[in-house]
Design a protein around this motif. Structure first.
Motif, short mmCIF file in Angstrom:
data_model
loop_
_atom_site.label_atom_id
_atom_site.label_comp_id
_atom_site.label_asym_id
_atom_site.label_seq_id
_atom_site.Cartn_x
_atom_site.Cartn_y
_atom_site.Cartn_z
N THR A 51 0.83 -1.20 0.00
CA THR A 51 0.00 0.00 0.00
C THR A 51 0.87 1.26 0.00
O THR A 51 0.67 2.16 -0.82
CB THR A 51 -0.87 0.06 1.27
N GLY A 52 1.80 1.29 0.93
CA GLY A 52 2.64 2.47 1.07
C GLY A 52 3.38 2.80 -0.22
O GLY A 52 3.47 3.95 -0.63
N SER A 53 3.87 1.76 -0.83
CA SER A 53 4.61 1.90 -2.08
C SER A 53 3.73 2.48 -3.17
O SER A 53 4.11 3.43 -3.86
CB SER A 53 5.08 0.51 -2.50
N LEU A 54 2.56 1.92 -3.27
CA LEU A 54 1.63 2.41 -4.29
C LEU A 54 1.34 3.89 -4.08
O LEU A 54 1.41 4.69 -5.02
CB LEU A 54 0.34 1.60 -4.24
N TYR A 55 1.10 4.24 -2.83
CA TYR A 55 0.77 5.64 -2.56
C TYR A 55 1.98 6.56 -2.64
O TYR A 55 1.85 7.78 -2.67
CB TYR A 55 0.04 5.78 -1.22
N HIS A 56 3.15 5.97 -2.62
CA HIS A 56 4.33 6.80 -2.81
C HIS A 56 4.41 7.26 -4.27
O HIS A 56 4.86 8.35 -4.56
CB HIS A 56 5.59 6.03 -2.44
N HIS A 57 3.92 6.39 -5.16
CA HIS A 57 4.04 6.69 -6.60
C HIS A 57 2.79 7.32 -7.20
O HIS A 57 2.87 7.96 -8.24
CB HIS A 57 4.39 5.41 -7.36
N PHE A 58 1.66 7.11 -6.56
CA PHE A 58 0.42 7.68 -7.09
C PHE A 58 -0.35 8.39 -6.00
O PHE A 58 -0.27 8.03 -4.84
CB PHE A 58 -0.46 6.57 -7.69
N ASP A 59 -1.13 9.39 -6.41
CA ASP A 59 -1.93 10.16 -5.48
C ASP A 59 -3.02 9.33 -4.83
O ASP A 59 -3.27 9.42 -3.64
CB ASP A 59 -2.66 11.28 -6.23
N SER A 60 -3.70 8.58 -5.66
CA SER A 60 -4.91 7.91 -5.22
C SER A 60 -5.29 6.86 -6.24
O SER A 60 -4.72 6.81 -7.34
CB SER A 60 -6.05 8.91 -5.10
N LYS A 61 -6.26 6.06 -5.91
CA LYS A 61 -6.75 5.06 -6.86
C LYS A 61 -7.23 5.76 -8.11
O LYS A 61 -6.93 5.34 -9.23
CB LYS A 61 -7.91 4.27 -6.22
N ASN A 62 -7.95 6.84 -7.90
CA ASN A 62 -8.48 7.54 -9.05
C ASN A 62 -7.37 8.18 -9.89
O ASN A 62 -7.50 8.31 -11.11
CB ASN A 62 -9.49 8.60 -8.61
N GLY A 63 -6.30 8.56 -9.23
CA GLY A 63 -5.16 9.11 -9.95
C GLY A 63 -4.58 8.09 -10.92
O GLY A 63 -4.15 8.44 -12.02
N ILE A 64 -4.57 6.85 -10.50
CA ILE A 64 -4.09 5.78 -11.38
C ILE A 64 -5.01 5.68 -12.58
O ILE A 64 -4.56 5.58 -13.73
CB ILE A 64 -4.08 4.43 -10.63
N ALA A 65 -6.30 5.71 -12.32
CA ALA A 65 -7.28 5.61 -13.41
C ALA A 65 -7.11 6.78 -14.38
O ALA A 65 -7.14 6.58 -15.60
CB ALA A 65 -8.70 5.59 -12.84
N GLU A 66 -6.89 7.96 -13.85
CA GLU A 66 -6.70 9.12 -14.71
C GLU A 66 -5.46 8.98 -15.58
O GLU A 66 -5.48 9.25 -16.78
CB GLU A 66 -6.59 10.40 -13.88
N ALA A 67 -4.39 8.53 -14.97
CA ALA A 67 -3.15 8.35 -15.71
C ALA A 67 -3.34 7.35 -16.86
O ALA A 67 -2.91 7.59 -17.98
CB ALA A 67 -2.04 7.87 -14.78
N LEU A 68 -4.01 6.26 -16.55
CA LEU A 68 -4.28 5.25 -17.57
C LEU A 68 -5.14 5.82 -18.69
O LEU A 68 -4.89 5.59 -19.87
CB LEU A 68 -5.04 4.07 -16.96
N TYR A 69 -6.15 6.55 -18.28
CA TYR A 69 -7.09 7.11 -19.24
C TYR A 69 -6.37 8.03 -20.22
O TYR A 69 -6.50 7.89 -21.44
CB TYR A 69 -8.17 7.89 -18.49
N LEU A 70 -5.59 8.94 -19.67
CA LEU A 70 -4.90 9.90 -20.53
C LEU A 70 -3.88 9.20 -21.42
O LEU A 70 -3.71 9.56 -22.59
CB LEU A 70 -4.22 10.97 -19.66
N GLN A 71 -3.25 8.18 -20.86
CA GLN A 71 -2.26 7.43 -21.64
C GLN A 71 -2.94 6.72 -22.82
O GLN A 71 -2.45 6.77 -23.95
CB GLN A 71 -1.60 6.41 -20.71
N GLY A 72 -4.08 6.09 -22.54
CA GLY A 72 -4.80 5.37 -23.59
C GLY A 72 -5.31 6.31 -24.67
O GLY A 72 -5.19 6.04 -25.86
N LEU A 73 -5.86 7.43 -24.23
CA LEU A 73 -6.40 8.40 -25.17
C LEU A 73 -5.30 8.95 -26.07
O LEU A 73 -5.48 9.09 -27.29
CB LEU A 73 -7.04 9.55 -24.39
#
Lengths: 215, 215
Positions: B63-85
DNA sequence: GACATACTAGAACGAGATTCTAGAAAGTTG
DNA sequence: CAACTTTCTAGAATCTCGTTCTAGTATGTC
């Protein structure tokens, strides 16, 4: 928290009921209050960002009461979604059925669509946002509605296809060809990426639709 | 819970790094593992139904590691979304820029679109599901990307419009007219309401697109 | 006027997202 | 290489909701 706004043990509905009031009456009233409040919240902030507390506050209803009438927060969103979609669909179909030529029929689909979303921006925004996580039941219902719509629209077109006034293409490509552009434009408009309202450009998209399916 | 899978205090990355490994290297690796795991989860169950624990489990990250690299669960989704688009957009634009006539250009947009979504069904499904709640920052970024895309596409078209080979219509109606139908059909296909893959119908939609904007 | 049903209220519960604390590895400087 | 800093990892603790539960209150019926 909202205890402050509740002044006595008397139900707040008393002040709303104009007639002696059947139970069914006040029930329907409360359900509607919740739905209205939910639409306002969902349209403004999205389903996920809206808390149940936001809805109970705006609708002036307690948690228990809300859950007595609805399954879950998402259940409210599903109900709203299906209601909105049905409204949109039946508007389109109703207008289509009053048309007497292939051209006016096809154009009417686009015109009605453009007018409806422009006039019901809040609901349209909610429908387009697509942030309702559909349960299996709701998904099925939507599929059923979509299927019925496709079938009804296609049946209307069928006679003109038979007469050779419209192209003969796979059944499930008519709707994308006819309403795809206006829908896509509407999505841009709702998200603020396009300026002019769909209603303002409806003629252009209606022409394009007819052009795409005429022979 | 996942403590069982952690056998010692040695970092699990050690086994993955083939070179002595810069930090930046392993960092990027971990980020990508998280993104890959997230896409799998999101595509399968949607963002809301995916828990952060699901992602950490699949990505084998704490958990800690994940949150060190990303803001939030939704932040991950946003990053993926923008990358895919971005991937989708640049594919379309790249192909468009290699075209030498209005007709092949317009058709290429649709063809590329159809091929991409058919080949990247998981990402396409995620993009279309639309269950990413965009933050203001992400919304702005998407708007920027969309604006850039519209502009680039329009610039390409401009010369043909000037030559009278393509219709002269408002700038932000070209994309809806051209790719609206294939996008709409794709949405139906992804949700299981249409059988044939977009790639299978690409010629039909490419013809329609050209037909919609040619003079 | 006693019982049943429909409804309301808000506290309690639990799941899961996020934050916190402790510490290990990598990089830097002398 | 030893001291020190920065980056990263781990998992427990916290906190924010959505949902459920308990205790009622109105309405309707016999």
């Amino acid at each position: 928290m909202s205890a402050k706004t509740r002044e006595s043990t008397k139900p707040m509905l008393a002040s709303i009921k104009e007639h002696p009031g059947k139970r069914a009456d006040s029930t329907a009233r409360l359900r509607q209050r919740v739905l209205d409040a939910a639409l306002t919240c969902f349209a403004a902030a999205g389903v996920e960002a809206t808390s149940v507390a936001d809805i109970t506050r705006l609708a002036n209803v307690s948690t228990g009461s809300l859950y007595h009438h609805f399954d879950s927060k998402n259940g409210i969103a599903e109900a709203l979604y299906l209601q909105g979609l049905d409204q949109l669909n039946s508007g389109v179909l109703g207008r289509l059925n009053r048309c007497r030529s292939a051209r006016t029929g096809v154009r009417s689909v686009v015109l009605q669509y453009a007018e409806w979303v422009s006039a019901n921006r809040e609901m349209a925004g909610f429908l387009y946002a697509g942030d309702v996580v559909m349960s299996d039941a709701a998904r099925l219902e939507r599929k059923r509605m979509y299927g019925r719509q496709i079938r009804a629209v296609f049946e209307w077109f069928a006679r003109y296809v038979a007469r050779g006034e419209m192209r003969h293409i796979p059944a499930d490509t008519y709707v994308p060809l006819i309403s795809g552009p206006i829908q896509e434009y509407t999505a841009r408009w709702l998200s603020g990426d396009a300026q002019r309202s769909p209603a303002a450009l409806k003629a252009l998209f209606a022409d394009a639709a007819w052009n795409a399916v005429k022979t």
